[in-house]
Design an enzyme around this catalytic site. Sequence first.
Site, mmCIF file in Angstrom:
data_model
loop_
_atom_site.group_PDB
_atom_site.id
_atom_site.type_symbol
_atom_site.label_atom_id
_atom_site.label_comp_id
_atom_site.label_asym_id
_atom_site.label_seq_id
_atom_site.Cartn_x
_atom_site.Cartn_y
_atom_site.Cartn_z
ATOM 1 N N HIS A 67 0.840 -1.201 0.000
ATOM 2 C CA HIS A 67 0.000 0.000 0.000
ATOM 3 C C HIS A 67 0.872 1.247 0.000
ATOM 4 C CE1 HIS A 67 -2.505 -3.211 1.647
ATOM 5 N NE2 HIS A 67 -3.557 -2.532 1.215
ATOM 6 N N LYS A 106 -1.341 -7.936 -4.685
ATOM 7 C CA LYS A 106 -2.185 -6.762 -4.457
ATOM 8 C C LYS A 106 -1.315 -5.514 -4.356
ATOM 9 C CE LYS A 106 -5.335 -4.358 -1.336
ATOM 10 N NZ LYS A 106 -5.890 -4.255 0.037
ATOM 11 N N LYS A 150 -15.342 22.842 -20.518
ATOM 12 C CA LYS A 150 -15.964 22.857 -21.848
ATOM 13 C C LYS A 150 -15.101 23.577 -22.889
ATOM 14 C CE LYS A 150 -20.631 22.314 -20.123
ATOM 15 N NZ LYS A 150 -22.023 22.517 -20.450
ATOM 16 N N ASP A 158 -25.630 21.761 -25.660
ATOM 17 C CA ASP A 158 -26.173 22.331 -24.416
ATOM 18 C C ASP A 158 -27.417 23.180 -24.662
ATOM 19 O OD1 ASP A 158 -24.494 21.283 -22.532
ATOM 20 O OD2 ASP A 158 -23.105 22.962 -22.526
#
Length: 529
Positions: A139, A166, A313, A351
């Site tokens: 981890h 893992k 956007k 939009d």
Amino acid sequence: MIEKNVRTATDGGGRRNSCLVCASMAAKTVEEALVEMRKAKEVGADLVEVRLDLLKNFNPSHHLQLLIKNRPLPTLITYRAIWEGGEYDGDESKRVDALRLAVELGSDFVDVELKVAHEFYKCIEGKKPENVKIIVSSHNFESTPSIEELGNLAATIQSTGADIVKIATTALDITDSARVLHVLVHSQVPMIGIAMGEKGFMTRILAAKFGGFLTFASMEGGSESAAAAGGQPSINELLDLYNFRLIGPNTKVHGVIGNPISHSKSPHLYNPAFKFVGFDGIYLPFLVDNVSHFLHTFSSLDFVGYSYTIPHKEDGLRCCDEVDPIAKEIGAISCMIKRPHDGKLMGYNVDYLGAIAAIEEGLAELNGRSKSDSPLSGRLFVVMGAGGAGKALAYGAKAKGARVVVANRTFAKAKELAEKVRGEAIVLSELDKFHSEEGMVLANTTSVGMKPNIDHTPLPKEVLKHYCLVFDAIYTPKLTRLLREAQEAGAAIVYGTEMFINQAFVQFQNFTNLPAPKQFIRDVLAKNT
């Protein structure tokens, strides 16, 4: 035990992957743990992780026997030390002894940290039942290393004799997820690969596409549990919202690009709609800092379509290879498609379609229908905000014959847009005193009033009496404070959901090349707003 409980893609159950769903529990007692195990089975988990370090007054010889003997599902036993992000801060030899006992008692899976793996294997030599699988884990709570470093780490873990590798890292940027998925898809042994945090959320879902051994999901969680739990979805979200069992190697990845993004209802709309028409696609929330970096990193033909929301956007448009004329004029996109035959990025702006249509409908109901002109023709149309949505509404209103006023926090940006639509520019702070005529139309495209700041409003209530109709592009919540107060002031209101749903029909068709199931999409959205 695991083989009996897990259906695979070949058993006729419609499952397209073998990735297991592991329920993460935070039970404080053995009794609680057994109750949660049964709940996990009921909601569809394949196995359950029991965190021994979270149990109060844990007695290994007594409690492990109870847990393993009475488990209703295959069990993964984890006893996480504090030095690896857990809560156990006692004698290390006692912790290792408890894990050894879990192996001897036949727990289906036992998680052991890489740091102690060699020592652990020595102490269980010859005592491990064949059906017990050891997960050796690492981890990293600071960052996500390079692909080379992750590959070396996976090889080091594999060399310990691990049955399952893992690796859990921390995603500081969404592109960190790509490195984890790269190592996962190229692994020659069973592997669990997770990038923790909201920016690593995709690794938890796409483990099913890229060959992960399992993914973790929480027992509880509402629509925002993923953000709340460091990127971990609930079991219900995983199975019912993201259709986890239906994800396969050929599943096409779509998503909404924004920042923030946890509020977005788009996954709640597109995933059920994809499933409804039998389209092999997934739609995810993408918390993106840098659009160009994201698109460059996820350039494969697995990632094929995006919706764009605040604040990306305009950046999205700059990254397109080709842009439709309306988007080019507006200067922002709301949808991007990766063309399958050459990988070119195509930008669109849809939009304005839903919002303008809904505003016209609202005005027609107020004033009666005209067969010729738009109800917006000649109206004073005030747009708050000059970003992507503001531009779309300004151009849409101008096209319908309205006189446009652009109000923005910075005057320069308001003036730039106003000049393009031959309108007037003011700063937002002036809007409190602006009422050059009665019966104006107001369209808010700022984020003021959006969840979680639902008590905020961009305009005081007393000003709203000068408007005959108010539209708010925000759709979480559906009834914003602005709309509520506009209604109280006597104005007609138009919800942001109308803008959202009409452009969703167009985007669905762009994503799938199939007609949108319009009534189904409306019904789904009604349930989620």
